[in-house]
Design a protein around this motif. Structure first.
Motif, PDB file in Angstrom:
ATOM      1  N   PHE A  68      -2.725 -58.179  19.065  1.00  0.00           N
ATOM      2  CA  PHE A  68      -2.855 -56.904  18.352  1.00  0.00           C
ATOM      3  C   PHE A  68      -2.887 -57.123  16.845  1.00  0.00           C
ATOM      4  O   PHE A  68      -3.548 -56.397  16.117  1.00  0.00           O
ATOM      5  N   LEU A 122      -6.649 -47.120  16.684  1.00  0.00           N
ATOM      6  CA  LEU A 122      -5.621 -46.750  17.654  1.00  0.00           C
ATOM      7  C   LEU A 122      -5.486 -47.909  18.629  1.00  0.00           C
ATOM      8  O   LEU A 122      -6.480 -48.510  19.046  1.00  0.00           O
ATOM      9  N   LEU A 123      -4.254 -48.216  18.949  1.00  0.00           N
ATOM     10  CA  LEU A 123      -4.035 -49.333  19.860  1.00  0.00           C
ATOM     11  C   LEU A 123      -4.247 -48.892  21.295  1.00  0.00           C
ATOM     12  O   LEU A 123      -4.058 -47.732  21.647  1.00  0.00           O
ATOM     13  N   SER A 179      -3.187 -49.630  25.429  1.00  0.00           N
ATOM     14  CA  SER A 179      -1.879 -49.951  26.007  1.00  0.00           C
ATOM     15  C   SER A 179      -1.611 -51.455  26.094  1.00  0.00           C
ATOM     16  O   SER A 179      -0.480 -51.881  25.934  1.00  0.00           O
ATOM     17  N   ASP A 229      -2.277 -53.570  23.884  1.00  0.00           N
ATOM     18  CA  ASP A 229      -1.914 -54.085  22.559  1.00  0.00           C
ATOM     19  C   ASP A 229      -0.416 -53.948  22.274  1.00  0.00           C
ATOM     20  O   ASP A 229       0.091 -54.539  21.322  1.00  0.00           O
ATOM     21  N   LEU A 230       0.247 -53.134  23.054  1.00  0.00           N
ATOM     22  CA  LEU A 230       1.659 -52.880  22.767  1.00  0.00           C
ATOM     23  C   LEU A 230       2.489 -54.089  23.197  1.00  0.00           C
ATOM     24  O   LEU A 230       2.244 -54.691  24.229  1.00  0.00           O
ATOM     25  N   VAL A 231       3.435 -54.403  22.338  1.00  0.00           N
ATOM     26  CA  VAL A 231       4.125 -55.684  22.474  1.00  0.00           C
ATOM     27  C   VAL A 231       5.588 -55.470  22.834  1.00  0.00           C
ATOM     28  O   VAL A 231       6.238 -54.580  22.295  1.00  0.00           O
ATOM     29  N   ALA A 232       6.083 -56.304  23.751  1.00  0.00           N
ATOM     30  CA  ALA A 232       7.489 -56.211  24.140  1.00  0.00           C
ATOM     31  C   ALA A 232       8.382 -56.453  22.924  1.00  0.00           C
ATOM     32  O   ALA A 232       8.058 -57.267  22.067  1.00  0.00           O
ATOM     33  N   GLY A 290       5.441 -55.439  14.255  1.00  0.00           N
ATOM     34  CA  GLY A 290       5.064 -54.074  14.616  1.00  0.00           C
ATOM     35  C   GLY A 290       4.935 -53.170  13.405  1.00  0.00           C
ATOM     36  O   GLY A 290       4.087 -52.285  13.357  1.00  0.00           O
TER      37      GLY A 290
END
Lengths: 803, 292
Positions: free
Chosen positions: A440, A454-455, A457, A459-462, A663
């Motif tokens: 991302f 817009l990211l 799903s 792309d979302l990082v733990a 983030g």
């Protein structure tokens, strides 16, 4: 030379500490005269224009306007400037930046004058605003100061060896461009000055928040066409300067003095924060292009450096700031072949001048980033690559100077910092751990300007993957004091009273650095007294010789040297007097310790220091002395940038440990270990304070602070938008001192103030690179820079909350 | 600069309401002054033409925090420092305590009031998202009447609310939540202290057997004013929590904000970051089981 010290090197609480933290200290705006007037500036809302007419008709007869000062009121020279004469006290020909002042309204009601200032009418011929320094030297660029024929303020070439041969001998070449931003000093006390006319002989006294009272005196005398003696400048307790209360304060002093002599009443000028940020000079933004050739073993063979500094609307200190850059741009490395060009240019941006660091933080950021890139490319650690290249005793610098006659402690500071932080292992561990660049981040870094992203799903990082740790170091050497900038000497006046207490003052200024305490320690150590016996006087140009400016981390080295000489003169006189009095041999050595004087050979011969003074005073011994400390000669050939630029150097290495939140782009400075060789530490508390402050300020430069402008107009005029770090923003700071011997300075004490700041941004940038796996080229490494790899700025100037 | 103004310090509500009634638009209520005084210095148009300032600080009943039968009642002039110290609020409405702790600095929190925060209605008001997820209701008084309105309805546009010039907000009422709510308040500023928020997010979530029984989501600073995301909440209710759902919600939040705000100079940064941080927040709530 003394082997042991009673005071030197120990922690001493600063003399002005109590009065400052309890609010008892008297700053310039605490000083008031019953019949004083206020001066309020008139500015025109444009960055570049020719002035055709200023019309005061609407306000000049207003009962609250006692007088209006303009260029016409300047009996001497309206054009000022410490190096190059290009800055008007009152503008009458052109406006070259929005901070420019065309007139000053003088009256009793300051608030009302501020309102009336907006009613001044004017006719101007707008000129195109030149705001991009890269276009300043284009043939079609508008000229900021047409009399200069060019927008070039200064160009320093440096030529050493054969640059082409150096590159041809290199196995690898890296070429990168870095940029640094405009920043504000952020002193807590805005500019304030009061001028008091002394009717008897058309002279004027000035009290103000002034960094360099002797410079202010010169500029005021020049504007009023008075001998220097008719202008007496006294420094008020000063609430921060960091190099920032020089030119601006000199000009404000001149304006206040002109009005005071015109009206015959004291005139005070005090700026609000917005006005301070608008008019005062800032740190130079630099564009730095580095091309470095090196062998596969990591030995640097050639460096070609091109630096462009935005000088803004006036030359100010640009010629000296950029001169330090050209001398130090390679960093503390042995490079056989160097070709450096540093240019400073005029633009319509806020003008730039002196700020703590003074032309070193910018090249250090670039040069130390590149060193890490070279290490990365060769699979070496940052300390290894520096080990291979760094200067040592007997090395030849980029300016052709041989480093000798002092401890060249560069390797020692590097080794100390590396050991204290377990650097190589930590760096390698972070590098291995942070090898993968999050997809991302690749996406946001590649995102286009003016387009939003817009990211998805995936792309979302733990959470545990977003926080990255990194460690980085930066290394520097710094020439002490002014170097080939100019004449370098300082004075101190010391006067022992018959009761053994004494007055001390030097021609240098207390700008918050703790100089008064340092100088008191030096005098007390020399005479065997305690610091409390010394009463440090306010600096007043009428009582002590001109000692040059309080800049370039030169107070302890030069002024401290002068204090020691003054104290030694008095001590020698007392020694001679006592040898006669006690009928001792002239060779006998007397000890001055613990407020006593005694003979080493005959301990029976002991007197309290106060008794000695009383006796000597009665016998007509002069107990006052002026110490004069001239700096040794330096030499410089400006055409090729070669010579012994500075008479001695200090060395420093800082290691920054950071946590980066990928983030959000937040960088948290977990710890900075700051290892410095300042020569000899005089006041341990003062030295530690310099490190805490310098590192914090350097972190602000690296991560948050930036003054931006739109068409020359500053967006960030107050501290809601200028993000100087708070105590919550920087973690632990660990000062470590590696002391080195030097023939110069009191007991070898040299410089510390600026070295503490100049390294931090570079060390942080290298730590961020270690954490993220990506090199960032443009300061500050703020939220947007980390997430997007670019800066975002609002279009206009309007603040949301001001709707 | 601060204009010439007449200053009143009424000691009770009756006196205050009379003053408001008498002076109407020419008067402005001042509580902490952290917006008004700064606004004067900035020459803000919102504070032009003010002739009278009426200070709430002398009216004790506007500073009280009390239990009621169904919740707590916070006086509108309670400062953030008082809110931070208050055990009742900390126990029952911890997201509000957290939000209060992130306001400015100690000095600002000592002055700034909870009522002032949303009456000013800046997009970045720190306490608003927390109040919104707690379904805050506010009480408004004038000489004639008292009315109650939900905070969400009270806030109209940036720096605009329903408050009329003869009215004052007297109370903020927060109804108790049933048990088992998880929640979190998040603020991102450019600094860790004395920072204007770039992003604030407040989330409350109640799970019943891994299904979302209730969820409340509010933001500040990324939308023109603090706002609840009702359709997103509706979408989530009844769904079983999973990493997939959290990702979906975070993705959708970005779209919702883009719809509400449109493209701004800051969107390129804020949109991906608010998505990322919201996802982090949902994960965080789920993993730590943060109560409320």
């Amino acid at each position: 030379m003394k082997k042991t010290f009673n005071l030197v090197g120990k922690p001493v609480i600063r003399q002005d500490g109590y009065s400052k933290v309890t609010g008892k200290a008297r700053f310039a705006d605490d000083i008031n005269y019953p019949d004083q007037l206020f001066g309020v500036m008139v500015r025109l809302p444009i960055a570049h224009a020719r002035i055709k007419k200023i019309d005061f008709s609407e306000i000049e007869n207003h009962p609250s306007v006692i007088t209006i000062c303009t260029a016409g009121d300047i009996s001497g020279s309206n054009i000022s400037g410490i190096i190059k004469q290009d800055q008007p006290v009152f503008c009458d020909q052109k406006i070259v930046t929005p901070g420019d002042v065309v007139a000053m309204l003088v009256g009793e009601d300051e608030e009302l004058l501020r309102q009336l200032a907006g009613k001044v009418k004017y006719e101007i011929e707008p000129l195109p605003a030149l705001t991009d320094p890269r276009k300043a030297l284009d043939s079609d660029a508008v000229l900021i100061h047409p009399e200069s024929k060019s927008n070039l303020i200064v160009h320093y070439p440096l030529r050493k060896g054969d640059i082409e041969r150096g590159f041809s001998q290199s196995d690898h070449i890296v070429e990168q461009t870095y940029t640094t931003q405009l920043i504000e000093h952020g002193y807590i006390e805005p500019e304030t000055v009061i001028a008091i006319p002394l009717a008897a002989d058309r002279s004027v006294k000035i009290i103000g928040s002034i960094q360099n009272p002797f410079t202010a005196r010169r500029i005021v005398a020049q504007a009023l066409d008075l001998p220097l003696t008719r202008v007496r400048v006294e420094q008020a307790e000063l609430g921060g300067s960091f190099g920032g209360k020089d030119d601006t304060m000199d000009i404000l002093s001149a304006r206040a003095a002109v009005a005071a002599l015109k009206t015959g009443r004291p005139v005070k000028i005090r700026y609000r924060r917005e006005e301070s940020v608008l008019e005062s000079y800032k740190r130079h933004p630099y564009i730095l292009h580095y091309k470095v050739g090196f062998s596969r073993e990591g030995k640097i063979k050639a460096m070609k450096i091109d630096i462009l500094a935005d000088g803004g609307a006036y030359a100010s200190m640009s010629p000296f700031v950029t001169w330090r850059s050209v001398a130090q741009a390679t960093g503390p490395y042995e490079v056989e072949n160097v070709c450096t060009d540093v240019r400073a240019v005029y633009t319509n941006n806020p003008y730039t001048g002196a700020m703590r660091g003074f032309g070193s933080p910018q090249p250090i950021f670039a040069q130390e980033s590149i060193m890490d890139e070279i290490a990365n490319q060769l699979g070496k650690t940052p300390d290894e690559i520096r080990w291979i290249n760094c200067l040592h005793s007997g090395s030849i610098t980029a300016t052709g100077q041989k480093l000798e006659k002092h401890d060249v402690n560069l390797i020692k500071v590097l080794d100390t910092a590396v050991q204290k932080t377990n650097f190589s292992r930590q760096w390698q561990a972070c590098k291995d751990k942070n090898k993968s660049i999050l997809p991302f981040i690749q996406k946001t870094h590649a995102s286009q300007a003016d387009k939003s992203l817009l990211l998805e799903s995936e792309d979302l990082v733990a959470p545990d993957l977003l926080l990255r740790k990194g460690i980085g170091l930066a290394l520097s050497y710094r020439g002490c004091s002014l170097g080939a900038e100019g004449i370098d000497a300082a004075a101190a006046y010391l006067s022992v009273q018959p009761d053994g207490s004494l007055y001390l003052v030097s021609g240098l200024a207390e700008n918050g650095q703790g100089m008064r305490t340092t100088f008191s320690i030096i005098a007390a150590e020399t005479l065997g007294l305690s610091v409390e016996d010394i009463h440090y006087l306010e600096l007043d140009t009428g009582i002590v010789p001109d000692s040059g400016p309080t800049v370039a981390s030169r107070s302890t080295l030069m002024g401290g040297g002068a204090v020691k000489i003054a104290a030694e003169i008095v001590r020698d006189r007392l020694q001679k007097f006592l040898c006669d009095f006690w009928k001792l041999n002239k060779q006998d050595v007397l000890c001055f310790e613990k407020n006593k004087v005694f003979s080493e050979s005959d301990p029976q011969k002991t007197l309290r220091f106060s008794e000695v003074c009383q006796l000597a005073y009665r016998k007509g011994v002069c107990l006052a002395a002026i110490g004069w400390y001239p700096g040794p000669k330096v030499d410089w050939d400006e055409s090729v940038g070669q010579g012994a630029a500075y008479f001695t150097y200090v060395y420093g290495c800082q290691v920054a440990e950071v946590t980066v939140n990928l983030g959000t782009g937040e960088v948290y400075v977990d710890r900075v270990v700051a290892v410095h060789d300042p020569g000899k530490v005089i006041n341990l508390l003062g030295a530690q304070g310099q490190v805490y402050g310098g590192v914090t300020q350097g972190a602000g430069y690296g991560l948050w602070e930036e003054i931006s402008s739109a068409d020359g107009f500053i967006r960030e005029l107050n501290f809601d938008q200028i993000f100087i770090p708070t105590s919550k923003d920087v973690g632990e700071i660990v000062p470590v001192f590696v002391e080195g011997d030097d023939q110069h300075g009191p007991w070898g004490a040299k410089s510390l103030g600026e070295p503490t700041l100049e390294l931090t941004a570079a060390a942080i940038a290298n730590a961020v690179r270690n954490a993220v796996g990506v090199r960032f080229f443009n300061l500050p490494l703020n939220l947007e820079e980390i997430v997007l790899k670019r800066k975002l700025k609002p279009g206009g100037l309007k603040r949301g909350s001001a709707v | 600069m601060i204009p010439k103004i007449e200053y009143f310090s009424p000691v009770n509500l009756t006196e205050l309401l009379k003053l408001l009634d008498r002076h109407q638009q020419a008067a402005k209520i001042i509580a902490g002054g952290t917006d008004i005084i700064a606004g004067f210095h900035q020459g803000s148009a919102r504070f032009k033409g003010i002739k009278y300032l009426i200070d709430l600080n002398w009216i004790d009943e506007l500073k009280k925090v009390e239990l009621s039968s169904d919740g707590i009642v916070i006086g509108s002039a309670a400062s953030f420092s008082e809110i931070l110290k208050n055990e009742l609020i900390n126990h029952h409405f911890p997201l509000l305590s957290t939000a209060a702790s992130r306001v400015g600095s100690v000095q600002i929190r000592n002055r700034a009031t909870i009522g002032g925060n949303f009456v000013n209605n800046a997009p970045c008001a720190d306490s608003v998202p927390a109040l919104l997820v707690y379904d805050a209701e506010i009480r408004i008084r004038s000489v004639e009447a008292e009315r109650a309105v939900s905070l969400a309805d009270f806030l109209l546009k940036p720096y605009q609310t329903q408050l009329r010039s003869d009215e004052v907000v007297t109370q903020i009422r927060l109804p108790f939540l049933s048990e088992n709510y998880l929640g979190d308040f998040y603020k991102l500023g450019r600094r860790r202290g004395v920072a204007i928020s770039r992003i604030t997010l407040a989330v409350l979530m109640k799970l019943v057997e891994s299904k979302i029984d209730d969820i409340r989501i509010a933001s500040g600073a990324v939308t023109p004013i603090g706002k609840r995301f009702v359709s997103l909440e509706q979408f989530a209710r009844g769904k079983t929590v999973s990493d997939h759902l959290y990702r979906e919600l975070a993705r959708m939040l970005g779209n919702e904000i883009l719809d509400a705000t449109g493209l701004r100079w800051s969107s390129a940064y804020k949109l991906p970051v608010v998505q990322q941080t919201f996802y982090q927040q949902l994960q965080h709530i789920y993993q730590t089981g943060n109560l409320r």
